[in-house]
Write a protein that holds these residues in place. Structure first.
Motif, short mmCIF file in Angstrom:
data_model
loop_
_atom_site.label_atom_id
_atom_site.label_comp_id
_atom_site.label_asym_id
_atom_site.label_seq_id
_atom_site.Cartn_x
_atom_site.Cartn_y
_atom_site.Cartn_z
N ILE A 48 0.84 -1.22 -0.05
CA ILE A 48 0.02 0.10 -0.18
C ILE A 48 0.70 1.12 0.25
N PRO A 49 1.84 1.37 1.31
CA PRO A 49 2.70 2.72 1.04
C PRO A 49 3.42 2.64 -0.30
N PHE A 50 4.01 1.39 -0.88
CA PHE A 50 4.44 1.59 -2.18
C PHE A 50 3.83 2.06 -3.25
N GLU A 51 2.55 1.43 -3.36
CA GLU A 51 1.48 2.17 -4.25
C GLU A 51 1.44 3.63 -4.21
N ILE A 52 1.38 4.17 -2.95
CA ILE A 52 1.43 5.66 -2.84
C ILE A 52 2.74 6.27 -3.29
N PHE A 53 3.67 5.53 -2.64
CA PHE A 53 5.01 6.12 -3.07
C PHE A 53 5.28 6.19 -4.61
N GLU A 54 4.63 5.22 -5.41
CA GLU A 54 4.96 5.21 -7.10
C GLU A 54 4.13 6.58 -7.51
N ARG A 55 3.35 7.35 -6.78
CA ARG A 55 2.79 8.42 -6.95
C ARG A 55 3.29 9.61 -6.47
N SER A 56 4.14 9.34 -5.30
CA SER A 56 4.50 10.70 -4.40
C SER A 56 5.94 10.85 -4.51
N TRP A 57 6.57 9.95 -4.98
CA TRP A 57 8.03 10.13 -4.94
C TRP A 57 8.41 11.45 -5.77
N LEU A 58 7.77 11.76 -6.76
CA LEU A 58 8.12 12.87 -7.55
C LEU A 58 7.61 14.13 -6.75
N LEU A 59 6.41 13.95 -6.00
CA LEU A 59 6.14 15.04 -4.87
C LEU A 59 7.33 15.27 -3.81
N MET A 60 7.66 14.30 -3.41
CA MET A 60 8.68 14.04 -2.40
C MET A 60 9.83 15.12 -2.83
#
Length: 430
Positions: free
Chosen positions: A215-227
């Motif tokens: 689940i967090p990896f799924e979110i991270f797939e979208r969020s890493w660029l935001l990070m």
């Protein structure tokens, strides 16, 4: 359209309770924070406050990395999958704790090898706060449930306790190291209250907690660029203080940092508005209600920023000299210009929320990288040419570019620039 109509349209909806809670919390926190910050700035003076501002700038970058870019995407996922909220939240917090541990190890090594030894202990203590801040994802949970009153209570309880401790520090004449320990304790305290309200009031079933790291990896797939974008944004909002220290003096950082601290007291208004209305925008995405709500958000940004700037432009000199004393003689001029950035911050937050809703997060990354490069270049030349005020000119130019104009340069984001232009022109019509 007059100001009264804008306020009525913007705030007359079922989220008014949330806004009231958040506004109350931020008002009290701003009041307490502003009062104690004035005493803290006076107590430590430009030199030691400059060291603190520099350390906060470095740790601010670490803190943004530890958030993993999850914030609004996590709210969106929790809103759309409320039946799995326990699994989503617990897995996300665990993932953040693990990444924070490795981040701190890297940070520790870098500080030890590259920082001035007398500042190391300050940086170490402040850096440790990323562990406790992992539980701040509970904030996103309450946002998704439209239960911000519990976020408010957690922050207010912690603020009152920390404010008392900060005044005790001044009363008993403690040093800067003791002060940063209080800041670390504040992070721990807020996290503790978050967990308490989650268990007691959060409609959160502890028996359903399961760690599913996909689940967090799924979110991270979208969020890493935001990070990365968040890190870049933090760099261009903090790099000025870092570069001032390297190119000028700790005293100069203190003068500039005091103006920044005073200006940022007012940033809570954009944060309240965006955080409150984001779940509403998710649920009503891309319809007439959505478009009208965006329009009123832009209008509010114009009205709020204009009134704030006009008021302080004519009164800041007397207020700042009274509050901070004659040692901060350069701070009023810096404050007046820096406060103008709040409009571009507000509009930029709205624009980035639109990109997230359209699932165009990667373009936030591209736009931010462009902005960071421009900011670093401007800071270098402007500080060299104009000294301390050069950092202010650079910041104002960068914020105006990143808040509105940068969206024009990429085809996929150009619609936001035209939306801004259309809205602002419509507002100016009689």
């Amino acid at each position: 359209m007059n100001s009264q109509q804008i306020m009525k349209e913007l705030f007359y909806n079922k989220y008014i309770k949330n806004i009231s809670w958040l506004a109350f919390e931020k008002f009290i926190k701003t009041l307490l924070g502003g009062l104690v910050s004035v005493f803290i700035i006076r107590y430590f003076g430009p030199n030691e406050f400059g060291i603190l501002s520099y350390a906060n700038s470095i740790v601010g970058i670490l803190f943004v990395i530890s958030k993993l870019g999850f914030d609004q995407i996590l709210v969106q996922k929790l809103t759309e999958n409320s039946s799995q909220k326990e699994v989503i939240l617990s897995s996300s917090i665990f993932f953040r704790l693990i990444t924070s541990f490795f981040l701190f190890l890297i940070y520790f090594i870098l500080v030890k090898n590259f920082s001035d030894s007398k500042e190391n202990i300050i940086l170490y203590i402040l850096g440790a706060s990323i562990f406790f801040s992992s539980f701040n994802f509970i904030d996103q949970y309450f946002q998704s449930q439209v239960k911000n009153e519990y976020i408010v209570k957690a922050n207010l309880f912690a603020s009152v306790i920390i404010t008392i401790l900060k005044f005790c520090l001044i009363l008993f004449k403690q040093d800067l190291e003791t002060y940063v320990k209080i800041l670390l304790f504040e992070t721990f305290l807020i996290s503790t209250f978050y967990v308490f309200f989650l268990v007691e009031k959060g409609d959160f079933d502890l028996k359903k907690i399961k760690l599913k790291l996909y689940i967090p990896f799924e979110i991270f797939e979208r969020s890493w660029l935001l990070m990365i974008s968040g890190v870049a944004i933090t760099i261009y909002t903090k790099i000025d203080q870092i570069m001032i220290k390297e190119m000028l003096t700790n005293d100069a950082v203190g003068q500039y940092g005091a103006a920044v601290r005073l200006s940022e007291f007012f940033y809570f208004i954009p944060v309240i508005i965006i955080n409150t209305f984001f779940p509403s925008l998710v649920k009503n995405f891309n319809n007439d209600f959505f478009n009208k709500r965006l329009e009123y958000l832009y209008y509010f940004a114009i009205i709020f920023s204009s009134l704030l700037f006009i008021f302080f432009y004519f009164s800041s000199d007397r207020l700042i000299y009274f509050a901070l004393g004659n040692d901060f003689s350069e701070t009023p001029a810096i404050f007046n210009l820096y406060l103008a950035t709040i409009f571009f911050v507000f509009v930029g937050m709205i624009n980035n929320s639109i990109l997230i809703l359209y699932k165009l997060e990667k373009y936030i990354f591209y736009l931010t990288i462009i902005t960071v490069i421009i900011n670093i270049v401007l800071n270098y030349f402007f500080i060299t040419w104009f000294g301390l005020m050069g950092a202010v000119y650079s910041t104002l130019a960068t914020y105006s570019f990143s808040g509105i104009f940068v969206y024009f340069f990429l085809k996929k984001t150009r619609f936001i620039f035209y939306l801004n232009l259309k809205t602002f022109l419509k507002y100016l019509q009689p």
